[in-house]
Motif scaffolding. Structure first.
Motif, PDB file in Angstrom:
ATOM      1  N   ASP A 102       0.828  -1.200   0.000  1.00  0.00           N
ATOM      2  CA  ASP A 102       0.000   0.000   0.000  1.00  0.00           C
ATOM      3  C   ASP A 102       0.867   1.257   0.000  1.00  0.00           C
ATOM      4  OD1 ASP A 102      -2.252  -1.564   0.033  1.00  0.00           O
ATOM      5  OD2 ASP A 102      -2.644  -1.311   2.184  1.00  0.00           O
ATOM      6  N   GLN A 103       1.994   1.215   0.732  1.00  0.00           N
ATOM      7  CA  GLN A 103       2.880   2.375   0.767  1.00  0.00           C
ATOM      8  C   GLN A 103       3.489   2.656  -0.601  1.00  0.00           C
ATOM      9  OE1 GLN A 103       3.893   4.651   3.615  1.00  0.00           O
ATOM     10  NE2 GLN A 103       4.094   5.585   1.597  1.00  0.00           N
ATOM     11  N   ILE A 104       3.875   1.620  -1.319  1.00  0.00           N
ATOM     12  CA  ILE A 104       4.407   1.807  -2.668  1.00  0.00           C
ATOM     13  C   ILE A 104       3.345   2.418  -3.573  1.00  0.00           C
ATOM     14  CG2 ILE A 104       5.338   0.634  -4.705  1.00  0.00           C
ATOM     15  CD1 ILE A 104       7.292   0.814  -2.382  1.00  0.00           C
ATOM     16  N   SER A 105       2.114   1.980  -3.430  1.00  0.00           N
ATOM     17  CA  SER A 105       1.023   2.559  -4.231  1.00  0.00           C
ATOM     18  C   SER A 105       0.815   4.025  -3.902  1.00  0.00           C
ATOM     19  CB  SER A 105      -0.286   1.784  -3.976  1.00  0.00           C
ATOM     20  OG  SER A 105      -0.182   0.454  -4.421  1.00  0.00           O
ATOM     21  N   VAL A 106       0.886   4.382  -2.615  1.00  0.00           N
ATOM     22  CA  VAL A 106       0.762   5.782  -2.208  1.00  0.00           C
ATOM     23  C   VAL A 106       1.873   6.611  -2.842  1.00  0.00           C
ATOM     24  CG1 VAL A 106       0.933   7.361  -0.243  1.00  0.00           C
ATOM     25  CG2 VAL A 106      -0.460   5.301  -0.059  1.00  0.00           C
ATOM     26  N   LEU A 107       3.088   6.119  -2.800  1.00  0.00           N
ATOM     27  CA  LEU A 107       4.209   6.848  -3.391  1.00  0.00           C
ATOM     28  C   LEU A 107       4.019   7.037  -4.892  1.00  0.00           C
ATOM     29  CD1 LEU A 107       7.205   5.182  -1.516  1.00  0.00           C
ATOM     30  CD2 LEU A 107       6.595   7.608  -1.435  1.00  0.00           C
ATOM     31  N   ASN A 108       3.623   5.985  -5.572  1.00  0.00           N
ATOM     32  CA  ASN A 108       3.464   6.092  -7.026  1.00  0.00           C
ATOM     33  C   ASN A 108       2.332   7.032  -7.406  1.00  0.00           C
ATOM     34  OD1 ASN A 108       5.578   4.543  -8.156  1.00  0.00           O
ATOM     35  ND2 ASN A 108       4.531   2.653  -7.576  1.00  0.00           N
ATOM     36  N   ASN A 109       1.261   7.027  -6.647  1.00  0.00           N
ATOM     37  CA  ASN A 109       0.181   7.976  -6.918  1.00  0.00           C
ATOM     38  C   ASN A 109       0.650   9.408  -6.685  1.00  0.00           C
ATOM     39  OD1 ASN A 109      -1.709   6.004  -7.586  1.00  0.00           O
ATOM     40  ND2 ASN A 109      -2.446   5.793  -5.478  1.00  0.00           N
ATOM     41  N   ALA A 110       1.417   9.614  -5.619  1.00  0.00           N
ATOM     42  CA  ALA A 110       1.876  10.962  -5.285  1.00  0.00           C
ATOM     43  C   ALA A 110       2.868  11.498  -6.303  1.00  0.00           C
ATOM     44  CB  ALA A 110       2.512  10.962  -3.891  1.00  0.00           C
ATOM     45  N   ALA A 149       5.219  13.878 -11.223  1.00  0.00           N
ATOM     46  CA  ALA A 149       6.635  14.259 -11.225  1.00  0.00           C
ATOM     47  C   ALA A 149       7.470  13.323 -12.100  1.00  0.00           C
ATOM     48  CB  ALA A 149       7.183  14.251  -9.802  1.00  0.00           C
ATOM     49  N   GLY A 150       6.829  12.311 -12.677  1.00  0.00           N
ATOM     50  CA  GLY A 150       7.533  11.383 -13.553  1.00  0.00           C
ATOM     51  C   GLY A 150       8.433  10.410 -12.825  1.00  0.00           C
ATOM     52  N   ILE A 151       8.146  10.148 -11.555  1.00  0.00           N
ATOM     53  CA  ILE A 151       8.961   9.236 -10.753  1.00  0.00           C
ATOM     54  C   ILE A 151       8.147   7.984 -10.451  1.00  0.00           C
ATOM     55  CG2 ILE A 151      10.108   8.895  -8.523  1.00  0.00           C
ATOM     56  CD1 ILE A 151      10.701  11.900  -8.525  1.00  0.00           C
ATOM     57  N   GLN A 152       8.736   6.827 -10.725  1.00  0.00           N
ATOM     58  CA  GLN A 152       8.090   5.544 -10.488  1.00  0.00           C
ATOM     59  C   GLN A 152       8.861   4.778  -9.415  1.00  0.00           C
ATOM     60  OE1 GLN A 152       5.303   4.237 -12.050  1.00  0.00           O
ATOM     61  NE2 GLN A 152       5.392   2.370 -10.812  1.00  0.00           N
ATOM     62  N   TRP A 153       8.146   4.287  -8.425  1.00  0.00           N
ATOM     63  CA  TRP A 153       8.757   3.547  -7.325  1.00  0.00           C
ATOM     64  C   TRP A 153       8.499   2.057  -7.488  1.00  0.00           C
ATOM     65  CZ3 TRP A 153      11.607   6.248  -3.765  1.00  0.00           C
ATOM     66  CH2 TRP A 153      11.415   7.634  -3.729  1.00  0.00           C
ATOM     67  N   THR A 154       9.545   1.261  -7.276  1.00  0.00           N
ATOM     68  CA  THR A 154       9.428  -0.191  -7.324  1.00  0.00           C
ATOM     69  C   THR A 154      10.071  -0.773  -6.077  1.00  0.00           C
ATOM     70  OG1 THR A 154       9.566  -0.191  -9.742  1.00  0.00           O
ATOM     71  CG2 THR A 154       9.997  -2.281  -8.624  1.00  0.00           C
ATOM     72  N   LEU A 155       9.390  -1.669  -5.409  1.00  0.00           N
ATOM     73  CA  LEU A 155       9.950  -2.304  -4.223  1.00  0.00           C
ATOM     74  C   LEU A 155      11.047  -3.269  -4.637  1.00  0.00           C
ATOM     75  CD1 LEU A 155       9.818  -2.779  -1.148  1.00  0.00           C
ATOM     76  CD2 LEU A 155       8.153  -4.602  -1.608  1.00  0.00           C
ATOM     77  N   VAL A 195       5.872   9.130   4.497  1.00  0.00           N
ATOM     78  CA  VAL A 195       6.946   8.601   3.650  1.00  0.00           C
ATOM     79  C   VAL A 195       7.069   9.434   2.384  1.00  0.00           C
ATOM     80  CG1 VAL A 195       7.758   6.619   2.319  1.00  0.00           C
ATOM     81  CG2 VAL A 195       6.737   6.262   4.568  1.00  0.00           C
ATOM     82  N   THR A 196       5.932   9.833   1.816  1.00  0.00           N
ATOM     83  CA  THR A 196       5.960  10.690   0.624  1.00  0.00           C
ATOM     84  C   THR A 196       6.739  11.969   0.894  1.00  0.00           C
ATOM     85  OG1 THR A 196       3.790   9.865  -0.066  1.00  0.00           O
ATOM     86  CG2 THR A 196       4.553  11.912  -1.076  1.00  0.00           C
ATOM     87  N   GLY A 197       6.431  12.626   1.997  1.00  0.00           N
ATOM     88  CA  GLY A 197       7.086  13.889   2.312  1.00  0.00           C
ATOM     89  C   GLY A 197       8.555  13.735   2.613  1.00  0.00           C
ATOM     90  N   TRP A 198       8.914  12.740   3.425  1.00  0.00           N
ATOM     91  CA  TRP A 198      10.332  12.567   3.772  1.00  0.00           C
ATOM     92  C   TRP A 198      11.141  12.057   2.591  1.00  0.00           C
ATOM     93  CZ3 TRP A 198      11.772  15.407   7.392  1.00  0.00           C
ATOM     94  CH2 TRP A 198      11.009  15.612   8.527  1.00  0.00           C
ATOM     95  N   CYS A 217      -5.287  15.622   3.621  1.00  0.00           N
ATOM     96  CA  CYS A 217      -5.291  16.922   2.954  1.00  0.00           C
ATOM     97  C   CYS A 217      -4.210  17.046   1.881  1.00  0.00           C
ATOM     98  CB  CYS A 217      -5.092  18.036   3.977  1.00  0.00           C
ATOM     99  SG  CYS A 217      -6.465  18.235   5.129  1.00  0.00           S
ATOM    100  N   MET A 218      -3.341  16.062   1.782  1.00  0.00           N
ATOM    101  CA  MET A 218      -2.211  16.165   0.852  1.00  0.00           C
ATOM    102  C   MET A 218      -2.574  15.557  -0.492  1.00  0.00           C
ATOM    103  SD  MET A 218       0.982  15.111   3.287  1.00  0.00           S
ATOM    104  CE  MET A 218       1.373  16.056   4.764  1.00  0.00           C
ATOM    105  N   ASN A 219      -2.308  16.315  -1.566  1.00  0.00           N
ATOM    106  CA  ASN A 219      -2.652  15.754  -2.874  1.00  0.00           C
ATOM    107  C   ASN A 219      -1.799  16.221  -4.033  1.00  0.00           C
ATOM    108  OD1 ASN A 219      -3.681  18.325  -3.639  1.00  0.00           O
ATOM    109  ND2 ASN A 219      -5.661  17.828  -2.725  1.00  0.00           N
ATOM    110  N   ASP A 220      -0.728  17.015  -3.799  1.00  0.00           N
ATOM    111  CA  ASP A 220       0.043  17.403  -4.985  1.00  0.00           C
ATOM    112  C   ASP A 220       1.457  17.889  -4.646  1.00  0.00           C
ATOM    113  OD1 ASP A 220      -0.162  19.998  -3.988  1.00  0.00           O
ATOM    114  OD2 ASP A 220      -1.378  20.770  -5.624  1.00  0.00           O
ATOM    115  N   PHE A 221       2.295  17.866  -5.691  1.00  0.00           N
ATOM    116  CA  PHE A 221       3.535  18.619  -5.751  1.00  0.00           C
ATOM    117  C   PHE A 221       3.307  19.766  -6.722  1.00  0.00           C
ATOM    118  CE2 PHE A 221       5.495  14.390  -4.738  1.00  0.00           C
ATOM    119  CZ  PHE A 221       6.101  14.754  -3.548  1.00  0.00           C
ATOM    120  N   THR A 222       4.028  20.854  -6.539  1.00  0.00           N
ATOM    121  CA  THR A 222       3.932  21.945  -7.500  1.00  0.00           C
ATOM    122  C   THR A 222       4.723  21.584  -8.755  1.00  0.00           C
ATOM    123  OG1 THR A 222       5.917  23.099  -6.744  1.00  0.00           O
ATOM    124  CG2 THR A 222       3.842  23.577  -5.589  1.00  0.00           C
TER     125      THR A 222
END
Length: 212
Positions: free
Chosen positions: A6-14, A18-24, A116-119, A191-196
């Motif tokens: 689920d954390q990997i899915s959260v990262l990939n959605n976030a 930004a064009g960044i893909q996360w893979t465990l 995790v997204t923020g850090w 409340c978090m949903n984007d990067f600029t």
């Protein structure tokens, strides 16, 4: 395992925009009560933990899930290194996160995976919308003197700041209209949903400069 997926899915959605893909790449489980309870910025437990467990190179982000239960780490959601630190101290690179902030954890309202997204963004490109708040919060806790009174004073100030931002973003106005809905801001996970766009551009630049 489901929380990690689920954390990997959260990262990939976030990070999708930004064009960044996360893979465990790998998961390891280590039983060490001292590391779990006492690891904190720049202390002996963190150093030993990272030296023993860190894997990969600049293209890999190590995330350490611990309890942050005592010492300078007590009560933190997590902390992270900064991009320019990788070249001089690659063994220290990565994100240390409170295990209860993973998706479905007990650390509501910070339990949807966004800590995790923020850090992770701090480690990759550090361009938070609140200017000096992220480095201030991190550096104060890393450099604080070993006096209980001073530490409690700093933690109280940071808590008050966080609560005021949460009040602005999640109480006064709906999350969808809040100015502080950025993944690098201090607010509830919901409340978090984007990067600029600027953060997305900086991510690519900083990754290429410091990690690849």
């Amino acid at each position: 395992d489901s929380q990690i997926d689920d954390q990997i899915s959260v990262l990939n959605n976030a990070y999708a925009n930004a064009g960044i893909q996360w893979t465990l790449a790998n998961t390891t489980r280590t039983v060490n009560a001292d590391w779990f309870n006492n690891a904190a910025p720049e202390n002996a437990q963190q150093t030993a933990m990272k030296e023993a467990l860190r894997q990969g190179g600049g293209a890999d982000l190590n995330v350490y899930s611990v309890g942050l239960k005592s010492g300078d780490g007590e009560g933190l959601l997590g902390y992270a290194t900064f991009p320019a630190q990788y070249a001089d101290a690659p063994q220290d690179d990565g994100v240390v996160i409170n295990y209860s902030s993973l998706p479905g954890g007990a650390h509501a309202p910070y339990n949807l995976g966004q800590p995790v997204t923020g850090w992770a963004s701090t480690t990759l490109f550090r361009a938070d919308v609140m200017g000096t708040v992220t480095p201030l919060a991190t550096l104060l806790l890393r450099k604080v003197l070993r006096t209980a009174a001073l530490k409690q004073e700093i933690l109280a100030q940071l808590q008050a700041l966080t609560q005021s931002v949460r009040l602005l973003s999640c109480v006064v106005t709906p999350c969808s209209d809040a100015p502080s809905d950025n993944f690098m801001d201090y607010t509830d996970d919901s409340c978090m949903n984007d990067f600029t766009p600027g953060q997305a551009e900086r991510a690519a630049s900083q990754i290429n400069t410091y990690r690849l």
